[in-house]
Design a protein around this motif. Structure first.
Motif, PDB file in Angstrom:
ATOM      1  N   GLU A   1       0.968  -0.873  -0.224  1.00 27.83           N
ATOM      2  CA  GLU A   1       0.053  -0.183  -0.478  1.00 27.83           C
ATOM      3  C   GLU A   1       0.975   0.912  -0.406  1.00 27.83           C
ATOM      4  N   THR A   2       2.484   1.048   1.459  1.00 30.10           N
ATOM      5  CA  THR A   2       2.928   2.956   0.982  1.00 30.10           C
ATOM      6  C   THR A   2       4.002   2.497  -0.256  1.00 30.10           C
ATOM      7  N   THR A   3       4.802   1.400  -0.424  1.00 27.08           N
ATOM      8  CA  THR A   3       5.817   1.786  -1.231  1.00 27.08           C
ATOM      9  C   THR A   3       5.211   1.312  -3.038  1.00 27.08           C
ATOM     10  N   GLN A   4       3.701   0.868  -3.590  1.00 27.87           N
ATOM     11  CA  GLN A   4       3.690   0.113  -4.411  1.00 27.87           C
ATOM     12  C   GLN A   4       4.058  -0.514  -5.410  1.00 27.87           C
ATOM     13  N   ILE A   5       5.085  -1.824  -4.064  1.00 34.14           N
ATOM     14  CA  ILE A   5       5.913  -2.222  -4.933  1.00 34.14           C
ATOM     15  C   ILE A   5       4.828  -3.749  -5.175  1.00 34.14           C
ATOM     16  N   ILE A   6       5.200  -4.510  -6.017  1.00 33.14           N
ATOM     17  CA  ILE A   6       4.377  -5.930  -6.382  1.00 33.14           C
ATOM     18  C   ILE A   6       4.893  -6.651  -6.297  1.00 33.14           C
ATOM     19  N   ALA A   7       4.791  -7.296  -5.363  1.00 32.68           N
ATOM     20  CA  ALA A   7       5.381  -9.002  -4.987  1.00 32.68           C
ATOM     21  C   ALA A   7       4.760 -10.006  -5.969  1.00 32.68           C
ATOM     22  N   ILE A   8       5.770 -10.771  -5.988  1.00 34.35           N
ATOM     23  CA  ILE A   8       4.949 -11.849  -7.678  1.00 34.35           C
ATOM     24  C   ILE A   8       5.816 -12.848  -7.306  1.00 34.35           C
ATOM     25  N   PRO A   9       5.082 -13.933  -6.552  1.00 32.30           N
ATOM     26  CA  PRO A   9       4.754 -15.004  -6.397  1.00 32.30           C
ATOM     27  C   PRO A   9       5.131 -16.657  -7.687  1.00 32.30           C
ATOM     28  N   GLN A  10       6.151 -17.314  -7.591  1.00 35.59           N
ATOM     29  CA  GLN A  10       6.231 -18.107  -8.754  1.00 35.59           C
ATOM     30  C   GLN A  10       6.429 -19.883  -8.419  1.00 35.59           C
ATOM     31  N   ASP A  11       5.602 -20.538  -9.608  1.00 34.15           N
ATOM     32  CA  ASP A  11       5.826 -21.697  -9.398  1.00 34.15           C
ATOM     33  C   ASP A  11       7.755 -22.136  -9.082  1.00 34.15           C
ATOM     34  N   ASN A  12       8.381 -21.466  -9.805  1.00 31.97           N
ATOM     35  CA  ASN A  12      10.030 -21.965  -9.948  1.00 31.97           C
ATOM     36  C   ASN A  12      10.735 -21.740  -8.658  1.00 31.97           C
ATOM     37  N   ARG A  13       9.423 -21.235  -7.631  1.00 27.36           N
ATOM     38  CA  ARG A  13      10.049 -20.999  -6.323  1.00 27.36           C
ATOM     39  C   ARG A  13      10.366 -19.161  -6.404  1.00 27.36           C
ATOM     40  N   HIS A  14      11.030 -18.973  -7.069  1.00 28.80           N
ATOM     41  CA  HIS A  14      11.297 -17.474  -6.980  1.00 28.80           C
ATOM     42  C   HIS A  14      10.148 -16.556  -6.776  1.00 28.80           C
ATOM     43  N   VAL A  15      10.516 -15.455  -5.625  1.00 30.67           N
ATOM     44  CA  VAL A  15       9.162 -14.003  -5.898  1.00 30.67           C
ATOM     45  C   VAL A  15      10.138 -12.683  -6.106  1.00 30.67           C
ATOM     46  N   LYS A  16       9.444 -12.256  -6.974  1.00 28.45           N
ATOM     47  CA  LYS A  16       9.839 -11.427  -8.066  1.00 28.45           C
ATOM     48  C   LYS A  16       9.541 -10.337  -7.266  1.00 28.45           C
ATOM     49  N   LEU A  17       9.920  -8.881  -7.321  1.00 29.15           N
ATOM     50  CA  LEU A  17       9.615  -7.689  -6.983  1.00 29.15           C
ATOM     51  C   LEU A  17       9.732  -6.503  -8.328  1.00 29.15           C
ATOM     52  N   CYS A  18       8.896  -5.827  -8.975  1.00 29.27           N
ATOM     53  CA  CYS A  18       8.934  -5.062 -10.214  1.00 29.27           C
ATOM     54  C   CYS A  18       8.130  -3.515  -8.872  1.00 29.27           C
ATOM     55  N   ASP A  19       8.131  -2.198  -9.490  1.00 29.54           N
ATOM     56  CA  ASP A  19       7.527  -1.596  -9.580  1.00 29.54           C
ATOM     57  C   ASP A  19       6.577  -1.244 -10.134  1.00 29.54           C
ATOM     58  N   ILE A  20       5.158  -0.396  -9.344  1.00 28.71           N
ATOM     59  CA  ILE A  20       3.752  -0.373 -10.342  1.00 28.71           C
ATOM     60  C   ILE A  20       3.700  -0.126 -11.481  1.00 28.71           C
ATOM     61  N   ASN A  21       5.465   0.495 -12.588  1.00 30.10           N
ATOM     62  CA  ASN A  21       5.054   0.779 -13.882  1.00 30.10           C
ATOM     63  C   ASN A  21       5.842  -0.517 -14.063  1.00 30.10           C
ATOM     64  N   GLY A  22       6.094  -1.918 -13.828  1.00 32.99           N
ATOM     65  CA  GLY A  22       6.786  -2.793 -14.080  1.00 32.99           C
ATOM     66  C   GLY A  22       7.656  -2.789 -14.544  1.00 32.99           C
ATOM     67  N   ASN A  23       8.904  -2.125 -13.536  1.00 33.90           N
ATOM     68  CA  ASN A  23      10.023  -2.346 -14.068  1.00 33.90           C
ATOM     69  C   ASN A  23      11.217  -2.928 -12.660  1.00 33.90           C
ATOM     70  N   ARG A  24      11.952  -3.452 -12.719  1.00 30.67           N
ATOM     71  CA  ARG A  24      12.211  -4.612 -11.958  1.00 30.67           C
ATOM     72  C   ARG A  24      13.067  -3.990 -11.298  1.00 30.67           C
ATOM     73  N   ILE A  25      12.888  -4.599  -9.993  1.00 31.27           N
ATOM     74  CA  ILE A  25      13.573  -4.348  -8.675  1.00 31.27           C
ATOM     75  C   ILE A  25      14.243  -5.180  -8.113  1.00 31.27           C
ATOM     76  N   GLY A  26      14.178  -6.481  -8.362  1.00 28.88           N
ATOM     77  CA  GLY A  26      14.693  -7.782  -7.405  1.00 28.88           C
ATOM     78  C   GLY A  26      14.407  -8.816  -7.260  1.00 28.88           C
ATOM     79  N   ARG A  27      14.511  -9.358  -6.708  1.00 25.73           N
ATOM     80  CA  ARG A  27      13.765 -10.791  -5.965  1.00 25.73           C
ATOM     81  C   ARG A  27      14.864 -11.331  -4.923  1.00 25.73           C
TER      82      ARG A  27
END
Length: 487
Positions: A413-439
């Protein structure tokens, strides 16, 4: 989402990964293919000699698959390590080229064709690196904090309480839902009222109530009144005043350890929501909490009155099973996802309910959540996360390409960072515009060893991101994002 009796085989970076998935409906009743075949053989009455031979063969096949699965996990870790080393090597090469002395312009030494070609490649590499660096995302710090143990089967969802920011809830295929203290990791309450896998858990917007959906074709509303303990030794069980609380009882926190704790066990719901003829895959509170919406494998969603449990409206239109439902935090709207590759926006604000269909994915849509600025974030088995603007729903405004199928994501809610869990055990972090931040880190000591099924953000907490997976683990992380400096 997992389906019973199906073994998915995928390829990731040249490594063949085999993932076994359990059913939402059976939960912890796990029978191997060999045992199921054994029952069929006994019913058909085959001669003992042939039966014993078949048992032996299937036992060998099962061992081979277990060995192959373990070997593939090791190979995947090695591939990830090599990729990281390649990235470091590439950075070192760039620095080396920058440090090379510029030749005297008055002299034109002769270079061979191979030297000139190498020089051109190096120059191009440096210039490309400088261009890419100008678009680099903000600096991030991702740290593992602790685990929350107790479930004996895969965990489908983790959520942070709205009324108590120091409590998280989990839903598991072991037929239970649990509440944990964020600071101590202790299990505060265990709900055992469902007869099937608990597939989702959501907290009431402003009351101490929890809504869970299950494979038993029902959704339950139950009390989550607990007192967060400051330490294991002084933790006490507190009754909510309802007759269905049985007091404290000892239970194992982990099958592999002897650690035991006191926790409240609750067995009966306050309200039971019925009406579905299939698995209730998810259930969520509407904005005011007076109504709840459930989604099922019977291809329908139902709007319920939370006090009486009566059905207000049945929502139809999806061509295949539903996979998720999410309500808007402040508006009378909800989204439902389906295996028919679409998700629908249901707007209850107008007298005549409005429905909008979002078509943009090529595989089952597994998740969709509301974000600020009238945006919806959707994820799918097609390995893509799409960002939509509710004011222009014809096409997504951004697409995030992932490496594997996507499960229940979350937006801070505060940073608008998207955390994306995946089947390959990764959790990808992106901003609200779709830019990759890390994992999030993933290793043998930290991170998940099987698919990550859900993530949830917390506000104003040292541990501010929680993940869960089908390895029975619930993990807490500290994620810190430094805003990018304006030049």
């Amino acid at each position: 989402m997992p389906i019973d009796g199906v073994t998915k085989v995928t390829k990731s970076k040249g490594v063949r990964m085999i993932r076994r998935h359990r059913s939402h409906t059976e939960g912890s009743e796990r029978l191997s293919g060999m045992n199921r075949f054994k029952d069929d053989v006994e019913n058909e009455g085959l001669p003992p000699v042939f039966r014993d031979r078949l048992y032996d063969l299937f036992g060998q096949i099962e061992k081979e698959f277990e060995t192959l699965y373990s070997a593939n996990l090791v190979l995947q870790e090695r591939v990830d390590t090599l990729n990281e080393k390649l990235d470091i090597s590439s950075t070192s090469d760039n620095k080396l080229v920058d440090a090379q002395d510029t030749p005297d312009l008055g002299q034109k030494p002769k270079r061979s064709a191979s030297q000139l070609s190498q020089r051109i490649k190096s120059t191009y590499k440096v210039s490309t690196s400088k261009i890419v660096s100008s678009f680099r995302t903000p600096t991030s710090s991702l740290t593992y904090v602790r685990s929350y143990q107790g479930h004996r089967d895969g965990v489908w969802e983790v959520k942070v309480s709205h009324t108590d920011p120091h409590v998280i809830g989990t839903a598991s295929a072991d037929h239970t839902a649990r509440l944990f203290s964020i600071e101590t990791g202790q299990c505060l309450l265990r709900y055992t009222g469902h007869q099937g896998s608990v597939n989702s858990i959501r907290f009431h917007p402003d009351k101490e109530l929890v809504l869970t959906g299950s494979g038993d074709e029902r959704a339950h509303i139950w009390s989550c009144h607990v007192t967060t303990p400051s330490h294991v030794d002084n933790m006490k069980s507190h009754s909510s005043g309802e007759d269905d609380l049985e007091g404290s009882e000892k239970e194992e926190m982990n099958e592999d350890t002897d650690q035991v704790v006191d926790s409240v066990t609750q067995r009966c719901p306050l309200v039971e929501l019925t009406g579905h003829t299939g698995v209730v895959i998810a259930a969520d509170w509407m904005a005011d909490g007076a109504q709840a919406i459930t989604a099922s494998w019977d291809r329908t969603a139902i709007l319920h009155d939370t006090e009486s449990g009566e059905i207000i409206n049945t929502l139809t239109g999806h061509d295949q099973e539903l996979t998720e439902v999410e309500a808007h935090p402040v508006q009378r709207m909800a989204v439902t996802c389906s295996k028919d590759t679409t998700f629908r926006l249901w707007d209850f604000r107008a007298p005549a309910m409005l429905v909008n269909v979002f078509q943009g994915h090529t595989q089952p849509v597994t998740t969709a959540v509301f974000a600020s600025n009238d945006r919806v974030i959707s994820g799918s088995d097609d390995r893509r996360t799409k960002i939509w603007d509710l004011r222009n729903m014809r096409s997504p405004i951004a697409t995030i390409q992932c490496d594997s199928a996507i499960n229940r994501l979350s937006v801070c809610e505060t940073t608008q960072i998207i955390a994306i869990p995946q089947d390959n055990r990764h959790v990808k972090l992106c901003d609200i515009n779709g830019n990759r931040i890390g994992r999030l880190p993933r290793s043998s000591r930290q991170g998940h060893t099987r698919m990550v099924t859900s993530v949830s953000w917390a506000v104003d907490n040292t541990t501010n991101l929680f993940t869960c997976g089908f390895d029975r683990q619930v993990l807490g992380w500290q994620v810190w994002i430094q805003p990018k400096d304006k030049e």
